[in-house]
Design a protein around this motif. Structure first.
Motif, PDB file in Angstrom:
ATOM      1  N   SER A 287     -17.475  27.185  11.735  1.00 57.43           N
ATOM      2  CA  SER A 287     -17.860  28.460  12.343  1.00 57.43           C
ATOM      3  C   SER A 287     -17.634  28.470  13.848  1.00 57.43           C
ATOM      4  CB  SER A 287     -19.323  28.775  12.035  1.00 57.43           C
ATOM      5  OG  SER A 287     -20.154  27.760  12.576  1.00 57.43           O
ATOM      6  N   VAL A 288     -17.263  27.321  14.408  1.00 50.01           N
ATOM      7  CA  VAL A 288     -16.964  27.219  15.836  1.00 50.01           C
ATOM      8  C   VAL A 288     -15.743  26.327  16.000  1.00 50.01           C
ATOM      9  CG1 VAL A 288     -17.769  26.421  18.097  1.00 50.01           C
ATOM     10  CG2 VAL A 288     -19.388  27.468  16.506  1.00 50.01           C
ATOM     11  N   ILE A 289     -14.797  26.783  16.809  1.00 46.93           N
ATOM     12  CA  ILE A 289     -13.627  25.978  17.159  1.00 46.93           C
ATOM     13  C   ILE A 289     -13.579  25.905  18.683  1.00 46.93           C
ATOM     14  CG2 ILE A 289     -11.113  25.819  17.124  1.00 46.93           C
ATOM     15  CD1 ILE A 289     -11.179  27.366  14.483  1.00 46.93           C
ATOM     16  N   VAL A 290     -13.430  24.685  19.214  1.00 53.87           N
ATOM     17  CA  VAL A 290     -13.357  24.485  20.655  1.00 53.87           C
ATOM     18  C   VAL A 290     -11.957  23.995  20.999  1.00 53.87           C
ATOM     19  CG1 VAL A 290     -14.322  23.254  22.635  1.00 53.87           C
ATOM     20  CG2 VAL A 290     -15.815  23.911  20.731  1.00 53.87           C
ATOM     21  N   VAL A 291     -11.308  24.670  21.946  1.00 51.96           N
ATOM     22  CA  VAL A 291      -9.964  24.305  22.393  1.00 51.96           C
ATOM     23  C   VAL A 291      -9.924  24.351  23.919  1.00 51.96           C
ATOM     24  CG1 VAL A 291      -8.882  25.199  20.281  1.00 51.96           C
ATOM     25  CG2 VAL A 291      -9.081  26.668  22.291  1.00 51.96           C
ATOM     26  N   ASN A 292      -8.835  23.841  24.468  1.00 53.53           N
ATOM     27  CA  ASN A 292      -8.629  23.913  25.911  1.00 53.53           C
ATOM     28  C   ASN A 292      -7.718  25.080  26.244  1.00 53.53           C
ATOM     29  OD1 ASN A 292     -10.115  21.530  26.665  1.00 53.53           O
ATOM     30  ND2 ASN A 292      -8.486  20.378  25.685  1.00 53.53           N
ATOM     31  N   ARG A 293      -7.960  25.691  27.365  1.00 51.39           N
ATOM     32  CA  ARG A 293      -7.122  26.784  27.837  1.00 51.39           C
ATOM     33  C   ARG A 293      -5.669  26.304  27.889  1.00 51.39           C
ATOM     34  NH1 ARG A 293      -8.690  28.621  33.508  1.00 51.39           N
ATOM     35  NH2 ARG A 293      -7.608  26.708  33.945  1.00 51.39           N
ATOM     36  N   GLY A 294      -4.761  27.101  27.350  1.00 53.00           N
ATOM     37  CA  GLY A 294      -3.342  26.769  27.349  1.00 53.00           C
ATOM     38  C   GLY A 294      -2.874  25.982  26.139  1.00 53.00           C
ATOM     39  N   ASP A 295      -3.812  25.496  25.308  1.00 55.07           N
ATOM     40  CA  ASP A 295      -3.417  24.789  24.080  1.00 55.07           C
ATOM     41  C   ASP A 295      -2.656  25.722  23.155  1.00 55.07           C
ATOM     42  OD1 ASP A 295      -4.733  22.466  24.844  1.00 55.07           O
ATOM     43  OD2 ASP A 295      -6.383  22.675  23.398  1.00 55.07           O
ATOM     44  N   THR A 296      -1.709  25.163  22.413  1.00 54.05           N
ATOM     45  CA  THR A 296      -1.084  25.909  21.323  1.00 54.05           C
ATOM     46  C   THR A 296      -1.948  25.676  20.094  1.00 54.05           C
ATOM     47  OG1 THR A 296       1.130  25.688  22.247  1.00 54.05           O
ATOM     48  CG2 THR A 296       0.970  26.158  19.877  1.00 54.05           C
ATOM     49  N   ILE A 297      -2.425  26.749  19.511  1.00 53.79           N
ATOM     50  CA  ILE A 297      -3.340  26.687  18.369  1.00 53.79           C
ATOM     51  C   ILE A 297      -2.579  27.126  17.125  1.00 53.79           C
ATOM     52  CG2 ILE A 297      -5.482  27.598  17.398  1.00 53.79           C
ATOM     53  CD1 ILE A 297      -6.166  28.260  20.451  1.00 53.79           C
ATOM     54  N   VAL A 298      -2.612  26.294  16.104  1.00 55.74           N
ATOM     55  CA  VAL A 298      -2.060  26.666  14.799  1.00 55.74           C
ATOM     56  C   VAL A 298      -3.261  26.796  13.881  1.00 55.74           C
ATOM     57  CG1 VAL A 298      -0.534  26.061  12.901  1.00 55.74           C
ATOM     58  CG2 VAL A 298       0.073  25.403  15.252  1.00 55.74           C
ATOM     59  N   LEU A 299      -3.585  28.020  13.542  1.00 58.62           N
ATOM     60  CA  LEU A 299      -4.790  28.315  12.767  1.00 58.62           C
ATOM     61  C   LEU A 299      -4.393  28.774  11.373  1.00 58.62           C
ATOM     62  CD1 LEU A 299      -7.906  28.781  12.841  1.00 58.62           C
ATOM     63  CD2 LEU A 299      -7.380  31.129  13.500  1.00 58.62           C
ATOM     64  N   SER A 300      -4.923  28.120  10.356  1.00 57.96           N
ATOM     65  CA  SER A 300      -4.708  28.541   8.969  1.00 57.96           C
ATOM     66  C   SER A 300      -6.047  28.904   8.366  1.00 57.96           C
ATOM     67  CB  SER A 300      -4.067  27.416   8.147  1.00 57.96           C
ATOM     68  OG  SER A 300      -2.765  27.166   8.596  1.00 57.96           O
ATOM     69  N   VAL A 301      -6.129  30.092   7.803  1.00 61.34           N
ATOM     70  CA  VAL A 301      -7.350  30.560   7.151  1.00 61.34           C
ATOM     71  C   VAL A 301      -7.076  30.620   5.655  1.00 61.34           C
ATOM     72  CG1 VAL A 301      -9.020  32.438   6.971  1.00 61.34           C
ATOM     73  CG2 VAL A 301      -7.977  31.910   9.190  1.00 61.34           C
ATOM     74  N   VAL A 302      -7.887  29.908   4.874  1.00 61.38           N
ATOM     75  CA  VAL A 302      -7.744  29.843   3.422  1.00 61.38           C
ATOM     76  C   VAL A 302      -8.879  30.649   2.802  1.00 61.38           C
ATOM     77  CG1 VAL A 302      -7.661  28.334   1.408  1.00 61.38           C
ATOM     78  CG2 VAL A 302      -6.785  27.519   3.616  1.00 61.38           C
ATOM     79  N   ASN A 303      -8.548  31.615   1.962  1.00 61.34           N
ATOM     80  CA  ASN A 303      -9.570  32.420   1.287  1.00 61.34           C
ATOM     81  C   ASN A 303      -9.939  31.745  -0.025  1.00 61.34           C
ATOM     82  OD1 ASN A 303     -11.200  34.274   0.056  1.00 61.34           O
ATOM     83  ND2 ASN A 303      -9.811  36.001   0.293  1.00 61.34           N
ATOM     84  N   MET A 304     -11.139  31.179  -0.077  1.00 62.19           N
ATOM     85  CA  MET A 304     -11.622  30.497  -1.278  1.00 62.19           C
ATOM     86  C   MET A 304     -12.634  31.353  -2.042  1.00 62.19           C
ATOM     87  SD  MET A 304     -11.992  26.699   0.349  1.00 62.19           S
ATOM     88  CE  MET A 304     -12.482  25.970  -1.209  1.00 62.19           C
TER      89      MET A 304
END
Length: 103
Positions: A13-30
């Motif tokens: 429910s929380v994702i922490v990243v650094n400014r400028g990071d390339t984020i590859v986000l996959s959302v799986v509907n279960m």
């Protein structure tokens, strides 16, 4: 980062990243309902007319160039009068939120 939607919650429910990071986000509907995903504060959204059907995965690659806390949510509406079980989000739709924290 892989996220899963199950029982109308996003995990994690929380994702922490650094400014400028390339984020590859996959959302799986279960879940058995259609769902979607959006982070309005950074302009990221699945197409809620195509949605993320049960068993499907939606992937988005993006960068966030500013720090902050951004709320995400399901962008497929819950329409209780529709009578279309599985065709819209469920009754606990408002609880489908989480946070992207950009440091």
């Amino acid at each position: 980062m892989v996220m899963m939607e199950e029982m109308h919650v996003y995990f994690p429910s929380v994702i922490v990243v650094n400014r400028g990071d390339t984020i590859v986000l996959s959302v799986v509907n279960m879940d058995e309902h259609r769902h979607g995903f959006e982070i309005p504060g950074v302009g990221i959204a699945s197409d809620n007319t195509l949605d993320i059907a049960p068993g499907d995965t939606w992937t988005k690659t993006f960068k966030v160039d500013r720090a902050g806390v951004f709320v995400w949510e399901c962008n497929v509406p819950y329409v209780p009068a529709s009578g279309m079980m599985g065709q819209d989000c469920g009754e606990d739709h408002q609880e489908m939120t989480g946070y992207l924290i950009v440091q």
